[in-house]
Design an enzyme around this catalytic site. Sequence first.
Site, short mmCIF file in Angstrom:
data_model
loop_
_atom_site.label_atom_id
_atom_site.label_comp_id
_atom_site.label_asym_id
_atom_site.label_seq_id
_atom_site.Cartn_x
_atom_site.Cartn_y
_atom_site.Cartn_z
N ASN A 78 42.01 36.40 43.38
CA ASN A 78 41.90 34.96 43.65
C ASN A 78 42.35 34.08 42.49
OD1 ASN A 78 39.57 35.80 42.25
ND2 ASN A 78 38.43 34.05 43.02
N GLU A 130 30.90 41.28 38.04
CA GLU A 130 30.92 39.91 38.54
C GLU A 130 31.33 39.97 40.00
OE1 GLU A 130 29.76 37.57 36.82
OE2 GLU A 130 29.74 38.56 34.87
N CYS A 133 35.32 32.21 43.62
CA CYS A 133 33.96 32.76 43.81
C CYS A 133 32.90 31.69 43.62
CB CYS A 133 33.74 33.92 42.84
SG CYS A 133 34.10 33.46 41.14
N GLU A 137 29.56 37.37 31.33
CA GLU A 137 30.80 37.19 30.60
C GLU A 137 30.68 35.88 29.83
OE1 GLU A 137 33.95 37.57 33.51
OE2 GLU A 137 33.78 39.74 33.39
P1 NDP Z 1 37.79 43.72 45.62
O1 NDP Z 1 36.42 44.16 45.27
O2 NDP Z 1 38.40 44.21 46.86
O3 NDP Z 1 38.81 44.11 44.45
C1 NDP Z 1 38.65 43.73 43.11
C2 NDP Z 1 39.45 44.68 42.25
O4 NDP Z 1 38.88 45.98 42.34
C3 NDP Z 1 40.90 44.84 42.69
O5 NDP Z 1 41.70 45.04 41.56
C4 NDP Z 1 40.82 46.07 43.54
O6 NDP Z 1 42.07 46.69 43.71
C5 NDP Z 1 39.86 46.91 42.76
N1 NDP Z 1 39.19 47.97 43.50
C6 NDP Z 1 39.04 48.13 44.83
N2 NDP Z 1 38.38 49.27 45.11
C7 NDP Z 1 38.08 49.84 43.92
C8 NDP Z 1 37.39 51.03 43.53
N3 NDP Z 1 36.87 51.88 44.42
N4 NDP Z 1 37.26 51.32 42.21
C9 NDP Z 1 37.76 50.46 41.29
N5 NDP Z 1 38.45 49.34 41.59
C10 NDP Z 1 38.60 49.03 42.89
O7 NDP Z 1 37.75 42.14 45.55
P2 NDP Z 1 38.94 41.15 45.94
O8 NDP Z 1 40.14 41.45 45.13
O9 NDP Z 1 39.03 41.11 47.43
O10 NDP Z 1 38.35 39.76 45.40
C11 NDP Z 1 37.50 38.94 46.11
C12 NDP Z 1 36.07 39.15 45.70
O11 NDP Z 1 35.91 38.94 44.33
C13 NDP Z 1 35.13 38.18 46.39
O12 NDP Z 1 33.99 38.85 46.82
C14 NDP Z 1 34.78 37.19 45.28
O13 NDP Z 1 33.55 36.56 45.43
C15 NDP Z 1 34.78 38.10 44.09
N6 NDP Z 1 34.95 37.33 42.87
C16 NDP Z 1 33.89 37.21 42.03
C17 NDP Z 1 34.00 36.46 40.87
C18 NDP Z 1 32.85 36.33 39.91
O14 NDP Z 1 33.08 35.88 38.80
N7 NDP Z 1 31.65 36.72 40.27
C19 NDP Z 1 35.24 35.74 40.55
C20 NDP Z 1 36.28 35.94 41.51
C21 NDP Z 1 36.14 36.72 42.63
P3 NDP Z 1 42.96 46.34 45.02
O15 NDP Z 1 43.22 44.89 44.98
O16 NDP Z 1 44.15 47.15 44.85
O17 NDP Z 1 42.10 46.75 46.18
#
Ligand code: NDP
Length: 486
Positions: A150, A248, A282, A467
């Site tokens: 995002n 996070e 988020c 963080e």
């Molecule tokens: P995901 O959890 O799908 O993915 C996050 C990252 O983790 C990506 O790089 C993804 O790779 C990777 N990933 C996926 N599966 C695994 C695994 N089994 N082991 C290790 N890494 C893995 O989240 P999104 O990318 O869909 O992002 C949206 C989410 O992030 C929302 O829930 C949002 O709320 C949250 N978010 C939270 C924030 C915070 O500060 N709390 C800030 C921004 C977003 P790939 O993309 O290749 O699947």
Amino acid sequence: MQKLQNYINGDLIAPKAQQYLDNYEPATGEVYSLIPDSDSEDVQLAVDAAKAAFPTWSNTPLEERMLIMMRIADGIEKRMDEFVAAESKDNGKPLKLARAVDIPRAVSNFRFYASALQHFASESHAMPGVGINYTLRQAIGVVGCISPWNLPIYLFSWKIAPALAMGNTVVAKPSEVTPYTAYLLSEVCIEAGLPKGVLNIVHGLGGKVGQAIVEHPEIKAISFTGGTETGKRIAATAAPMFKKLSLELGGKNPTVVFADCDFEETVKQVVTASFANQGEICLCGSRIFIERPLYDKFKEAFVERVKALKVGDPNDADSNLGAVVSKQHKEKILSYIQLAKEEGGTVLCGGVETQDFASDNLNTRCKNGYFIQPTVIEGLHYNCRTNQEEIFGPVVTLTPFDTEEEVLMMANSVKYGLASSVWTNDLKRAHRVAEKIEAGIVWINCWLLRDLRTPFGGVKASGVGREGGWEALRFFTEAKNVCIKQ
Ligand code: NDP
């Protein structure tokens, strides 16, 4: 078509298996580049490089480390236009948002932690007449940084910069959905003279590359931002290996509007807090609670402003919202709008994808893009699925409340606890509500105002660890107490 490469041991290299994935532009639905479909062998190469680089990097004089990180920040800034275009093309967000927020923030992240590393101090505790303790905060070793789609480079740099600042070497994975700015960052690191192996960027799927990073026994800490379900999986894998973890995760943030707020300003800010980056931040407020005497007036003004937002080609200067990040994500958001209707909600505006409404600029270049109108829904119970589950798109609900107690109960009813905002001119109430709201951040009469020195993170299912500021610097160290007897 351009093939992005991994950045391992200072070089841009192809994945060992020579496999690539399509990289889509959400605004057009077309593939515009290919990214490495890396696997555990590529992660192993990255770990080997990071391990070899660690002894020298962790002993590099602080000033030298700082200067290299400052050069990385300068390098991003010099290539601002390229970064802005890449961020917008990968993610679908308006160019102007990438220029105003994402890329300047990535620059700030490197500058902030480059300067912070020179001022970091650890604790000392005197036992009068007996002895003295001091805490050595030493770099951990090889650490893993995994970030979502995002705010691609903003969040990627938010992890990498403090890890490098404290002398760790890094194996990092950007989201496979938005890899381009991370690729540009590797070029910038080469240009800035970052020693080989200090930062390694491995592109690919979460289930392959991400999982391999989390499972790797020589990666000692994981800083992850992403969804709560992925966070759970990561915690389950990493915990038995006793890795340090910062998670996070998702949110379902409340926006609490009291009748005594500054009306015009509140409506304006709450629109931004709801729909910035297509609601894919988020920290966006997705459940808006309004004190009953103000409800109708607020609803009318809010919906009028939301209807005036322009959903358009991210390249157009007057677009307020661009495309959502992927076809799959568009379908998820639309399914929640359908669910809201089934749960008895009334759609006050939006509720459809762009194919269903006329928009000149979307009917040409972007006719196959993933666009959704900003959507406002009312009439739902606070406890229904639409109000409990994270949608992560341009969809908000409006709910009236009668008392402070009631709104706190509704605000805190979700499993998440990331961020919140409270809109009131009653100072005592603002403090009272801030204390009782279950969230890692409470904004009062503002939203997304960030001081990089403050702790950042969520409670409940929104994550563990913090963080930001010294918290991130401490996270990326092992604390060792040294006790000296007098
Ligand atoms: P995901 O959890 O799908 O993915 C996050 C990252 O983790 C990506 O790089 C993804 O790779 C990777 N990933 C996926 N599966 C695994 C695994 N089994 N082991 C290790 N890494 C893995 O989240 P999104 O990318 O869909 O992002 C949206 C989410 O992030 C929302 O829930 C949002 O709320 C949250 N978010 C939270 C924030 C915070 O500060 N709390 C800030 C921004 C977003 P790939 O993309 O290749 O699947």
